[in-house]
Design a protein around this motif. Sequence first.
Motif, PDB file in Angstrom:
ATOM      1  N   ASP A   1      -0.377   8.759 -73.723  1.00 39.83           N
ATOM      2  CA  ASP A   1      -2.541   8.959 -73.753  1.00 39.83           C
ATOM      3  C   ASP A   1      -3.160  10.047 -73.870  1.00 39.83           C
ATOM      4  O   ASP A   1      -1.628  10.315 -74.515  1.00 39.83           O
ATOM      5  CB  ASP A   1      -2.672   8.861 -71.860  1.00 39.83           C
ATOM      6  CG  ASP A   1      -3.417   7.965 -71.041  1.00 39.83           C
ATOM      7  OD1 ASP A   1      -4.652   7.758 -71.966  1.00 39.83           O
ATOM      8  OD2 ASP A   1      -3.590   7.223 -70.132  1.00 39.83           O
ATOM      9  N   GLY A   2      -4.460  10.051 -73.801  1.00 39.00           N
ATOM     10  CA  GLY A   2      -4.698  11.200 -74.523  1.00 39.00           C
ATOM     11  C   GLY A   2      -6.431  10.430 -75.140  1.00 39.00           C
ATOM     12  O   GLY A   2      -6.956   9.196 -74.755  1.00 39.00           O
ATOM     13  N   PRO A   3      -7.434  11.015 -75.798  1.00 42.08           N
ATOM     14  CA  PRO A   3      -8.198  10.302 -75.808  1.00 42.08           C
ATOM     15  C   PRO A   3      -8.753   9.337 -76.942  1.00 42.08           C
ATOM     16  O   PRO A   3      -9.880   9.022 -77.328  1.00 42.08           O
ATOM     17  CB  PRO A   3      -9.233  12.029 -76.676  1.00 42.08           C
ATOM     18  CG  PRO A   3      -7.695  12.664 -77.628  1.00 42.08           C
ATOM     19  CD  PRO A   3      -7.236  12.622 -76.152  1.00 42.08           C
ATOM     20  N   LEU A   4      -7.520   8.789 -77.850  1.00 37.20           N
ATOM     21  CA  LEU A   4      -7.576   7.442 -78.931  1.00 37.20           C
ATOM     22  C   LEU A   4      -7.067   6.634 -78.313  1.00 37.20           C
ATOM     23  O   LEU A   4      -7.641   5.967 -78.480  1.00 37.20           O
ATOM     24  CB  LEU A   4      -6.886   7.922 -79.652  1.00 37.20           C
ATOM     25  CG  LEU A   4      -6.857   9.464 -81.224  1.00 37.20           C
ATOM     26  CD1 LEU A   4      -6.380   9.180 -81.963  1.00 37.20           C
ATOM     27  CD2 LEU A   4      -8.543   9.082 -81.240  1.00 37.20           C
ATOM     28  N   ARG A   5      -7.493   6.607 -76.839  1.00 42.05           N
ATOM     29  CA  ARG A   5      -6.175   5.433 -76.053  1.00 42.05           C
ATOM     30  C   ARG A   5      -7.744   4.157 -76.243  1.00 42.05           C
ATOM     31  O   ARG A   5      -6.966   3.458 -76.810  1.00 42.05           O
ATOM     32  CB  ARG A   5      -6.318   5.713 -74.752  1.00 42.05           C
ATOM     33  CG  ARG A   5      -5.281   4.303 -73.502  1.00 42.05           C
ATOM     34  CD  ARG A   5      -4.568   4.577 -72.859  1.00 42.05           C
ATOM     35  NE  ARG A   5      -4.015   3.424 -72.317  1.00 42.05           N
ATOM     36  CZ  ARG A   5      -3.618   3.352 -70.986  1.00 42.05           C
ATOM     37  NH1 ARG A   5      -2.863   4.026 -70.441  1.00 42.05           N
ATOM     38  NH2 ARG A   5      -3.374   2.220 -70.563  1.00 42.05           N
TER      39      ARG A   5
ATOM     40  N   LEU B   1     -10.788  20.803 -71.160  1.00 40.84           N
ATOM     41  CA  LEU B   1     -11.766  20.964 -71.838  1.00 40.84           C
ATOM     42  C   LEU B   1     -12.677  20.496 -72.860  1.00 40.84           C
ATOM     43  O   LEU B   1     -12.183  18.770 -72.701  1.00 40.84           O
ATOM     44  CB  LEU B   1     -10.878  21.344 -73.849  1.00 40.84           C
ATOM     45  CG  LEU B   1      -9.948  22.579 -73.211  1.00 40.84           C
ATOM     46  CD1 LEU B   1      -8.766  22.622 -74.605  1.00 40.84           C
ATOM     47  CD2 LEU B   1     -10.848  23.863 -73.363  1.00 40.84           C
ATOM     48  N   ILE B   2     -13.719  19.662 -73.111  1.00 40.95           N
ATOM     49  CA  ILE B   2     -14.846  18.817 -72.661  1.00 40.95           C
ATOM     50  C   ILE B   2     -14.178  17.914 -73.902  1.00 40.95           C
ATOM     51  O   ILE B   2     -14.032  16.504 -74.202  1.00 40.95           O
ATOM     52  CB  ILE B   2     -16.196  19.602 -73.931  1.00 40.95           C
ATOM     53  CG1 ILE B   2     -17.085  19.954 -72.843  1.00 40.95           C
ATOM     54  CG2 ILE B   2     -16.645  18.671 -73.922  1.00 40.95           C
ATOM     55  CD1 ILE B   2     -18.025  21.347 -73.245  1.00 40.95           C
ATOM     56  N   VAL B   3     -13.354  18.643 -75.576  1.00 38.96           N
ATOM     57  CA  VAL B   3     -13.116  17.751 -76.596  1.00 38.96           C
ATOM     58  C   VAL B   3     -11.416  17.121 -76.371  1.00 38.96           C
ATOM     59  O   VAL B   3     -11.520  16.176 -76.955  1.00 38.96           O
ATOM     60  CB  VAL B   3     -12.531  18.541 -77.750  1.00 38.96           C
ATOM     61  CG1 VAL B   3     -13.716  19.239 -78.588  1.00 38.96           C
ATOM     62  CG2 VAL B   3     -12.023  19.606 -77.512  1.00 38.96           C
ATOM     63  N   TYR B   4     -10.625  17.735 -75.251  1.00 33.10           N
ATOM     64  CA  TYR B   4      -8.819  17.263 -74.969  1.00 33.10           C
ATOM     65  C   TYR B   4      -9.135  17.299 -73.362  1.00 33.10           C
ATOM     66  O   TYR B   4      -8.488  18.962 -72.883  1.00 33.10           O
ATOM     67  CB  TYR B   4      -9.196  18.149 -75.910  1.00 33.10           C
ATOM     68  CG  TYR B   4      -7.353  17.229 -76.518  1.00 33.10           C
ATOM     69  CD1 TYR B   4      -7.046  16.519 -74.951  1.00 33.10           C
ATOM     70  CD2 TYR B   4      -6.855  17.919 -76.843  1.00 33.10           C
ATOM     71  CE1 TYR B   4      -5.137  16.198 -75.541  1.00 33.10           C
ATOM     72  CE2 TYR B   4      -5.196  16.753 -77.522  1.00 33.10           C
ATOM     73  CZ  TYR B   4      -5.092  16.056 -76.010  1.00 33.10           C
ATOM     74  OH  TYR B   4      -3.574  15.504 -76.509  1.00 33.10           O
TER      75      TYR B   4
ATOM     76  N   LEU C   1      -8.263  25.198 -69.328  1.00 34.06           N
ATOM     77  CA  LEU C   1      -8.720  26.812 -69.049  1.00 34.06           C
ATOM     78  C   LEU C   1      -8.905  27.188 -68.517  1.00 34.06           C
ATOM     79  O   LEU C   1      -9.722  26.477 -67.436  1.00 34.06           O
ATOM     80  CB  LEU C   1     -10.207  26.484 -69.829  1.00 34.06           C
ATOM     81  CG  LEU C   1     -10.118  28.172 -70.353  1.00 34.06           C
ATOM     82  CD1 LEU C   1      -9.627  28.380 -71.590  1.00 34.06           C
ATOM     83  CD2 LEU C   1     -11.796  28.174 -70.765  1.00 34.06           C
ATOM     84  N   ALA C   2      -7.845  27.511 -67.875  1.00 34.91           N
ATOM     85  CA  ALA C   2      -7.698  28.517 -66.605  1.00 34.91           C
ATOM     86  C   ALA C   2      -8.659  29.531 -66.554  1.00 34.91           C
ATOM     87  O   ALA C   2      -8.775  30.168 -67.280  1.00 34.91           O
ATOM     88  CB  ALA C   2      -5.958  29.259 -66.316  1.00 34.91           C
ATOM     89  N   LEU C   3      -8.328  30.034 -65.413  1.00 39.26           N
ATOM     90  CA  LEU C   3      -9.699  31.397 -64.706  1.00 39.26           C
ATOM     91  C   LEU C   3      -9.116  32.069 -63.702  1.00 39.26           C
ATOM     92  O   LEU C   3      -9.116  32.374 -63.015  1.00 39.26           O
ATOM     93  CB  LEU C   3     -10.578  30.314 -64.143  1.00 39.26           C
ATOM     94  CG  LEU C   3     -11.422  29.571 -64.664  1.00 39.26           C
ATOM     95  CD1 LEU C   3     -12.466  29.146 -63.477  1.00 39.26           C
ATOM     96  CD2 LEU C   3     -12.141  29.622 -65.945  1.00 39.26           C
ATOM     97  N   PRO C   4      -7.791  33.005 -65.063  1.00 36.98           N
ATOM     98  CA  PRO C   4      -6.991  33.769 -63.183  1.00 36.98           C
ATOM     99  C   PRO C   4      -6.993  34.844 -63.184  1.00 36.98           C
ATOM    100  O   PRO C   4      -8.296  35.521 -63.531  1.00 36.98           O
ATOM    101  CB  PRO C   4      -5.710  34.169 -64.581  1.00 36.98           C
ATOM    102  CG  PRO C   4      -6.140  34.501 -66.380  1.00 36.98           C
ATOM    103  CD  PRO C   4      -7.686  33.104 -66.028  1.00 36.98           C
ATOM    104  N   ASN C   5      -6.913  34.530 -61.831  1.00 41.28           N
ATOM    105  CA  ASN C   5      -7.330  36.442 -60.915  1.00 41.28           C
ATOM    106  C   ASN C   5      -6.380  37.237 -61.647  1.00 41.28           C
ATOM    107  O   ASN C   5      -5.171  37.664 -61.117  1.00 41.28           O
ATOM    108  CB  ASN C   5      -7.152  35.572 -59.981  1.00 41.28           C
ATOM    109  CG  ASN C   5      -7.880  36.984 -59.070  1.00 41.28           C
ATOM    110  OD1 ASN C   5      -7.303  37.893 -59.071  1.00 41.28           O
ATOM    111  ND2 ASN C   5      -8.705  36.493 -57.733  1.00 41.28           N
TER     112      ASN C   5
END
Length: 379
Positions: free
Chosen positions: A238-242, A60-63, A68-72
Amino acid sequence: MKIAIFTDTYIPQVNGVSKTLQRLASYLESQKIEYRLFAPQTKHSAFHSDMVYRFTSVPLIVYPECRLALPNISVIRKNLEHFRPDLIHIATPFNIGLAGLYLGKKLNIPIVGSYHTHFDQYLQYYELPLVSKLLWRYLHWFHHSFRTTFVPSEDARKELIRHGFSNLKIWSRGVDCDSFHPHFQEEWLKQKYSIKVPYILTYVGRLAPEKDLDTLMKIAKELPDVISRKVHWLIVGDGPLRKSLEKEALTNMTFTGYQKGRMLTQIYAGSSLFIFPSTTETFGNVVLESMACGTPVIASKAGGVQEIVENGKTGLLCTPGQVEEFTHSISKLLNDEKLLTKMNNSARTYALSRSWESIFSQLLLDYEEILTAHLVSYA
């Protein structure tokens, strides 16, 4: 009994949902219960095994940590038709969860679900509060077809009832007290991170806005000097704020990144206190892990955490966002060695009562009850 599990997060992703489902899968194997688990493919995961099927996913762009999976659908359908599960358990409301819901209905397989995350509360931290009503509508639709929705705490159950959900059961969380234990030397941890002060204060979790890390940083900065000089902070995760957090970090603060296994246990066990200001937890697995290591918790009186921490016995609960309460609580315990030792023992004792064995055993009984009701309805 055969179980098919659908989830949009699984190991090696690091979060409470993925860890819980990994333990569930291990428990099913130990009980010789057949299962299939459908999950996203990640950079460090095997594509699929005989029991775990992975599908291409994108970050995901923001996180970026979330994918986001693309299931068959056709592949999953063939697998389900061959496996013939008695029950489908859907853990997440995203693409793989939607695939499980669609195919469960198509193939007339009874479906249960679990609710793990207060996504609507997360939206406040990402400045998207207007999406909240739409999200609740979607979640209500998504869970409507489930025979039961499992929630991790009484607080989460009350929240869903408030939003019109029904058929709710509590599926709590446990802790492995053999893996998480207090039998490590504090000195080893101090040597590893070059800590020369008496006390270690630790946070473990994602470094993301919804964890109230602004509050954590304020707590660190506003501790009285007489206490601050005696403590070192370990920020684990860890994460987007690190990057932004590291820029404003104090000199007595170390960011360790993600830790797991023996290393994580050593951090918990070697710490004096576990500080957890998050208000968005449906349960709080890391809180229970810390307690299993004999480390008391100072946390926000909010969400599922307040059902784990017994105020004044296994830790202290503070008003959410009230920095002064947190700093006072830290000072109080670090200045009272006798009380701190008593809390160490009480925290460990409480954790010993929360075995995964009993929790998963009850989940299987709930599965059986749901299957019996399903069979009776078609008799």
